[in-house]
Design an enzyme around this catalytic site. Structure first.
Site, PDB file in Angstrom:
ATOM      1  N   ASP A  54       0.846  -1.196   0.000  1.00 17.59           N
ATOM      2  CA  ASP A  54       0.000   0.000   0.000  1.00 17.59           C
ATOM      3  C   ASP A  54       0.882   1.248   0.000  1.00 17.59           C
ATOM      4  OD1 ASP A  54      -2.129   1.714   0.214  1.00 17.59           O
ATOM      5  OD2 ASP A  54      -3.023   0.718   1.948  1.00 17.59           O
ATOM      6  N   ASP A  55       0.708   2.084  -1.003  1.00 21.75           N
ATOM      7  CA  ASP A  55       1.418   3.368  -1.076  1.00 21.75           C
ATOM      8  C   ASP A  55       2.932   3.207  -1.152  1.00 21.75           C
ATOM      9  OD1 ASP A  55      -1.105   4.394  -0.789  1.00 21.75           O
ATOM     10  OD2 ASP A  55      -0.645   5.723   0.887  1.00 21.75           O
ATOM     11  N   CYS A  94      -6.147   4.094  -3.584  1.00 19.74           N
ATOM     12  CA  CYS A  94      -6.309   2.722  -3.067  1.00 19.74           C
ATOM     13  C   CYS A  94      -7.532   1.964  -3.574  1.00 19.74           C
ATOM     14  CB  CYS A  94      -6.397   2.743  -1.547  1.00 19.74           C
ATOM     15  SG  CYS A  94      -5.105   3.663  -0.716  1.00 19.74           S
ATOM     16  N   HIS A 153     -11.190  -2.502   1.629  1.00 16.98           N
ATOM     17  CA  HIS A 153     -11.427  -1.186   1.015  1.00 16.98           C
ATOM     18  C   HIS A 153     -12.327  -1.247  -0.213  1.00 16.98           C
ATOM     19  CE1 HIS A 153      -9.540   3.069   0.397  1.00 16.98           C
ATOM     20  NE2 HIS A 153     -10.628   3.082   1.146  1.00 16.98           N
ATOM     21  N   ASP A 293      -0.298  -0.626  -4.728  1.00 17.93           N
ATOM     22  CA  ASP A 293      -1.621  -0.209  -5.229  1.00 17.93           C
ATOM     23  C   ASP A 293      -1.618   1.180  -5.844  1.00 17.93           C
ATOM     24  OD1 ASP A 293      -1.356   1.248  -2.843  1.00 17.93           O
ATOM     25  OD2 ASP A 293      -3.489   1.106  -2.380  1.00 17.93           O
ATOM     26  N   ASN A 294      -0.580   1.965  -5.564  1.00 19.24           N
ATOM     27  CA  ASN A 294      -0.424   3.304  -6.170  1.00 19.24           C
ATOM     28  C   ASN A 294       0.957   3.811  -5.793  1.00 19.24           C
ATOM     29  OD1 ASN A 294      -2.792   3.870  -3.747  1.00 19.24           O
ATOM     30  ND2 ASN A 294      -0.802   4.859  -3.474  1.00 19.24           N
TER      31      ASN A 294
HETATM   32 CA    CA Z   1      -2.764   3.061  -1.458  1.00 18.87          CA
END
Ligand code: CA
Length: 524
Positions: A54-55, A94, A153, A293-294
């Site tokens: 994540d991130d 996300c 999410h 995810d990003n």
């Molecule tokens: Ca994210």
């Protein structure tokens, strides 16, 4: 089940590529030839492990150029498999990325365009639309044990729960972020769930997710399994335990040190998963994906996207190009670097075909099976064109060209990524025809998309909008090119549009919208 499939027409990989490409283009094939070859009766289907960070920015790992944080376990996936240098997600945020990842489709096709905000202020419609069939649904129907450990999410309401979306098991949380520390600390978004039951998690969350992932593999080692391990690391809040912080005493910046510790914990967790696969002698027969995810929100967490421009939330490369690796020993090459653009949407068809499934044309996937490209069986490239849209921000990559529209910028910018990976030189004045070509391609794709089912997090997170604010939000969501006017293309109901366009100039301004709503309501 598998005997029945074997009785159908068997296809070569090349046939599948043709079909999946045609499916993405909306071309119909007779259903019989959409059948897909399956492994022979004595060959066990591969396990599938999908690890999502994540991130985590493009330069966030050792193998991606990070020098002050060692990530040997995650790096080993790249070294034992394929590392994509042009690996993209379908959104720089996300939730929409996860919607694309788990459906193999551009999430804007079904209105999943924005983050929802926290549960307390999320739009009532938020959740991965029930019209969509997830990768877990598909793999479950192919005989897989399916489990998610980590961040969901994709909806708070019961009908959107992971166990209603193809997963047999769920341990994790439903929201977009979560505290990593045990119960004495304030939790950001409620408790950790085991299924639908809240529990008190005593471990550092990344350690807990490693433990549950390993447990899932142990309990299902006798059947093919699909594990979706969706870490919240290295998303905020910035929290780590001494065990990991102590590894980085040389880093003096507190934010960087905590980020390093969180990433190191995730690397350990990935190491535990890989060790378990070796222990149950499944390393060779497991298809493993790792991606973020990003892009990194560099200012907040230090996660770097170098040498790319921009960060999480943006359509520049730093928002959408991420670390992305695949390992499948004996099936895809080891230590290969693959430079053609690929996307998170490719994971779905790649996994389903690996599992012996079919990809009928009516699935209308946007991803393709990557395996033939990685083996060299197909020397072409999986995607000539990739598209992005998040409200007024959008982008298109076509071969090496990229057109970027960011909210607040006066005009689209054109870059050639082949010699300008950092998107520094806007070429829209020098090669206007190329800009126009990309814009036309993007508009054609855009015309296929649905309206967003809810607006973006920043707006909805401000709390229940007043009447005027709600109208503004709706107006801005419809106003795709952010020029302050709605065209008939941007407004889906022609009769209402005609009534709203008081001065008949073919566009509707915000004040015309207000005026229309103040007058007597006329239905279509
Ligand atoms: Ca994210």
């Amino acid at each position: 089940m598998s005997e029945r499939r074997n009785a159908r027409i068997k296809l070569t990989r090349r046939d599948f590529l043709t079909i999946s490409g045609a499916a993405a283009a909306g071309i119909a094939f007779p259903s019989a030839i959409a059948a897909q070859a399956v492994p022979g009766p004595n060959k066990r289907k591969p396990n599938i492990v999908l690890i999502l960070a994540d991130d985590l920015g493009y330069a966030g790992l050792g193998v991606q150029g990070c020098t002050d944080i060692r990530t040997p376990n995650i790096d080993s996936i790249a070294k034992n498999g394929v590392r994509f240098t042009n690996g993209y997600v379908s959104c720089p945020l996300c939730s929409p990325t996860r919607a694309g990842l788990l459906t193999g489709r551009y999430q804007q096709r079904f209105g999943h365009e924005f983050n929802p905000g926290p549960e307390s202020s999320a739009h009532p419609d938020f959740g991965l639309p029930l019209t969509e069939v997830t990768i877990a649904d598909r793999l479950k129907s192919l005989g897989y044990a399916t489990g998610i450990v980590g961040k969901w999410h994709l909806g708070y309401k019961p009908q959107f729960h992971p166990q209603k979306r193809g997963f047999d098991e769920f341990v994790g949380f439903l929201a977009g972020a979560h505290s990593y520390l045990p119960a004495t600390e304030a939790r950001m978004s409620g408790s950790i769930l085991r299924g639908t039951e809240a529990m008190n998690e005593p471990e550092y969350l990344t350690d807990a997710f490693a433990r549950d992932a390993v447990s899932f593999m142990e309990r299902h080692k006798s059947v093919p399994f699909f594990l979706y391990l969706a870490f919240n690391a290295v998303h905020t809040p910035l929290q780590a335990t001494e065990k990991y912080l102590s590894r980085f005493s040389a880093i003096t910046d507190g934010t960087r040190r905590t980020h390093a510790a969180m990433l190191s914990a995730m690397d350990d967790a990935v190491g535990a998963v890989l060790a378990k696969l070796r222990e149950i002698e499944a390393e060779k027969n497991t298809l493993i994906f790792f991606m973020s995810d990003n892009g990194g929100p560099t200012r907040q967490t230090t996660s770097s996207n170098a040498p790319l421009r921009g960060y999480k939330g943006q359509m520049f490369e730093g928002g959408i190009r991420v670390p992305f690796f695949v390992q499948w020993k004996g099936q895809v090459p080891s230590g290969k670097i693959y430079d053609h653009p690929v996307t998170s949407l490719d994971i779905y068809p790649t996994a389903v075909v690996a599992a012996g499934g079919m990809v009928p044309p009516d699935w209308k996937l946007d991803g393709v099976n990557l395996v033939p490209y990685l083996t060299g069986e197909n020397a072409g490239q999986p995607h000539e064109t990739l598209y992005w849209r998040m409200g007024a921000n959008h982008a298109i990559r076509h071969a090496d060209w990229k057109l970027v529209v960011e909210r607040g910028e006066p005009r689209p910018r054109l870059f050639n990524l082949a010699d300008d990976i950092g998107e520094k030189n806007d070429l829209s004045d020098k090669v206007p025809d190329k800009a126009k070509e990309l814009d036309t391609l993007w508009q054609t794709w855009n015309a296929q998309l649905a309206q967003p089912k809810w607006v973006r997090q920043a707006a909805s997170a401000q709390g229940p909008a007043s009447g005027g604010e709600a109208l503004q939000l709706r107006f801005r969501a419809l106003d795709r090119n952010n020029d302050g006017k709605l065209t008939s293309e941007e407004f889906p109901r022609p009769q209402v549009f005609k009534q709203m366009d008081k001065d008949g100039d073919g566009v509707v301004t915000f004040s015309e919208t207000q005026e229309h709503l103040r007058g007597p309501v006329t239905r279509e």
